[in-house]
Scaffold this motif. Sequence first.
Motif: not given
Length: 282
Positions: A8-20
Amino acid sequence: MSKVAIITDSTSDIPEDLVKKLDIKVIPLSVIFDKEIFLDDGKEITIGEFYKKIRSSEKLPTTTQPTPKDFIEVYTDILKKSESIISIHISKKMSGTINSVELAKKEMPGRDIEIVDSGYVSMALGFLVLKAAQLAQEGKSKEEILKEVYDLKPKIKVLFVPSTLEYLKKGGRIGKAKGLIASLLEIKPILTLHDGEVSQFKTARRWNQAKTELINSMKTMIKNPQNLVVSVGDSDAKEDATEMYERIKETFNPKKILRVDIGAVVGTHLGPGGLCIIFYEE
């Protein structure tokens, strides 16, 4: 890594812990203050630094999407480990990001890359990405993941309140809400996303009334609170967002509720002091 990689791209605003946790690859857009360019990755400029800078800046920042080359590099690297890619991005009507993705795909014939225009931004996009990433980790096929993503898409509801329309107007993201520009300064617009762009939902007279109206609107839209998944995001309006988080918890007792920081690119257009409530029923 899963057979299917989720990008995805950074406009998704997903919290970093969930990204990892879900092994999501996030490609950053950039924010530009005069001649200074910062990747929207929370590192080159932190969210706190960004809002401090935008509040004190005489000239509003601009934003720019990643280049096709940026996507080609990421796709090439990921396809060394994964069989296919699902790349889910900000609404085409809000950004040229999908254009870059499509150009990148054309340069990679024969590679299994599926592009999804979410029609959304922030955690409305984020929820689609999280669903895809969860299913990818469970070992679902590309086709199964895409079906679930497209099934979820129409269920997502977006309500947001900017503290001012100035940023949306100057950033050219006012969409179908442009009729509000001439409204009285006292009015606080509650906006939504419709057909991939900003649209007017309701108006309130004051900020506190707008927050109450958000809750009341949710009441009319939600059928089964026990299945509710909610994101409460803010663009440097922590106290208001915490208040909304608690009110939503108390009113609906949702299945899952997330607190989200709205990043630099979305924050450039929403402006500081905004609130964004995004939700769906599982």
